[in-house]
Design a protein around this motif. Sequence first.
Motif, PDB file in Angstrom:
ATOM      1  N   GLN A 189       0.817  -1.213   0.000  1.00  0.00           N
ATOM      2  CA  GLN A 189       0.000   0.000   0.000  1.00  0.00           C
ATOM      3  C   GLN A 189       0.851   1.264   0.000  1.00  0.00           C
ATOM      4  OE1 GLN A 189      -2.288  -0.746   3.540  1.00  0.00           O
ATOM      5  NE2 GLN A 189      -3.915  -1.832   2.450  1.00  0.00           N
ATOM      6  N   VAL A 190       1.878   1.287   0.833  1.00  0.00           N
ATOM      7  CA  VAL A 190       2.684   2.505   0.942  1.00  0.00           C
ATOM      8  C   VAL A 190       3.577   2.702  -0.279  1.00  0.00           C
ATOM      9  CG1 VAL A 190       4.747   1.579   2.091  1.00  0.00           C
ATOM     10  CG2 VAL A 190       3.961   3.881   2.642  1.00  0.00           C
ATOM     11  N   LEU A 191       3.911   1.614  -0.973  1.00  0.00           N
ATOM     12  CA  LEU A 191       4.747   1.739  -2.169  1.00  0.00           C
ATOM     13  C   LEU A 191       4.036   2.503  -3.285  1.00  0.00           C
ATOM     14  CD1 LEU A 191       6.517  -1.739  -2.391  1.00  0.00           C
ATOM     15  CD2 LEU A 191       7.592   0.481  -2.015  1.00  0.00           C
ATOM     16  N   PRO A 204       9.265   4.808  -7.015  1.00  0.00           N
ATOM     17  CA  PRO A 204      10.617   4.423  -7.476  1.00  0.00           C
ATOM     18  C   PRO A 204      11.197   3.240  -6.703  1.00  0.00           C
ATOM     19  CG  PRO A 204      10.461   6.809  -7.243  1.00  0.00           C
ATOM     20  CD  PRO A 204       9.250   6.226  -6.595  1.00  0.00           C
ATOM     21  N   LEU A 205      10.724   3.019  -5.474  1.00  0.00           N
ATOM     22  CA  LEU A 205      11.290   1.956  -4.651  1.00  0.00           C
ATOM     23  C   LEU A 205      10.892   0.568  -5.119  1.00  0.00           C
ATOM     24  CD1 LEU A 205      10.934   3.419  -1.045  1.00  0.00           C
ATOM     25  CD2 LEU A 205      12.888   3.485  -2.588  1.00  0.00           C
ATOM     26  N   VAL A 233       9.626  -5.264  -4.498  1.00  0.00           N
ATOM     27  CA  VAL A 233      10.540  -5.186  -3.362  1.00  0.00           C
ATOM     28  C   VAL A 233      10.766  -6.588  -2.829  1.00  0.00           C
ATOM     29  CG1 VAL A 233      10.832  -4.347  -1.009  1.00  0.00           C
ATOM     30  CG2 VAL A 233       9.863  -2.837  -2.749  1.00  0.00           C
ATOM     31  N   LEU A 234      12.017  -6.966  -2.724  1.00  0.00           N
ATOM     32  CA  LEU A 234      12.365  -8.288  -2.208  1.00  0.00           C
ATOM     33  C   LEU A 234      12.287  -8.273  -0.693  1.00  0.00           C
ATOM     34  CD1 LEU A 234      13.348 -11.082  -3.132  1.00  0.00           C
ATOM     35  CD2 LEU A 234      15.683 -10.259  -2.864  1.00  0.00           C
ATOM     36  N   LYS A 261       8.629   5.746   8.199  1.00  0.00           N
ATOM     37  CA  LYS A 261       7.581   6.355   9.015  1.00  0.00           C
ATOM     38  C   LYS A 261       6.208   6.172   8.362  1.00  0.00           C
ATOM     39  CE  LYS A 261       8.270  10.444  10.709  1.00  0.00           C
ATOM     40  NZ  LYS A 261       8.689  11.869  10.782  1.00  0.00           N
ATOM     41  N   LYS A 262       6.129   6.378   7.046  1.00  0.00           N
ATOM     42  CA  LYS A 262       4.862   6.232   6.339  1.00  0.00           C
ATOM     43  C   LYS A 262       4.420   4.768   6.310  1.00  0.00           C
ATOM     44  CE  LYS A 262       4.539  10.589   5.331  1.00  0.00           C
ATOM     45  NZ  LYS A 262       3.533  11.448   6.003  1.00  0.00           N
TER      46      LYS A 262
END
Length: 327
Positions: free
Chosen positions: A23-25, A30-31, A47-48, A118-119
């Motif tokens: 959700q936060v991605l 870019p992450l 993301v691994l 934090k997010k």
Amino acid sequence: MLNLDHKLSNNEKSTHLKTSLSQVLNHFYPLSGVSKDNYADCKNGGVLVFEAQVNCQLTEILQNPHPGKFINKFLPDTSVNNLVLAIQVNFFNCGSIAIGARLSHKIADASSLITFIKKWAETARGDVENVICSDVVGTTSLFPPTLDEMRPYELFIEKNIVLKRFVFTNSNISALKENYVTTSSIEKGAIYSTRYEALTSFIFSRFVASTTKNTGSKKHYVLSAPVNLRKKMDPPLSDDSFGNISGSAMTIVTAEEEGYKHVLVNKLREAISKMDKDVVKKLKEGIFDLYDKEVFEDKTLDLQEEDMAKFETDEELLADASPTSCP
């Protein structure tokens, strides 16, 4: 660390963390990509996430967190891929968890990583309304990709690096702050240093003193301080702007100067103040000759293992710091 209900199983915690991460991605796109050359390719990325079971209590780590290879065990191994971000969730016997993250410096700096964590924590707690879309900055448009490769200190650092941990109490730092002033002129009045300036100058001065004691050394020492460039942009960027928007303020100090407290603080403050909008403009234009290369090529700058052995036994250092456990 995220505060999850201890009644949940490790599988339930893992699912919850992965869901909130997805959700936060959405706000930090870019992450979720991969690093290609000097940019993040967000197509078909991800993301691994690693998981590890730690056979001890979390308090054992917090009470005596050995730096170096020991702490690295809690971080994901990214040596076999080019992902921008990788996560490792560590489960302890007590039910606690610790999350380790590795982030490509080509994409973001430490400030951006803190904002992201934090997010993510807010999302995991259900505070979705507080997860405002971060200002994702096109870093390569602000600074040329070579900025990530411009690390002057790598010109003289040898491969034998020794990492140690020292703990200062609040009272110790407050006392140091009172002792370090930015001017020695009584007429002008004493301007006291910040906690950061005082602590940095103290550690630096004790390193110089301990490594040159009884040697008559004429070494040059490089003092480097990280600088957040967001407010130094023209126009300034918001605090939560996401990207690699940092630089290093650097100054040269000789062994003869280390004993003058106001000299160290003044030099540190001056170096940071020089990282202004004009310097940022040069960085954006790809101009990196901000440091005296002749000084950096001076072989008397080379960091040795025996230097740490001298530093960690310095009596004045140990009077204010503990080299082992937290107070």
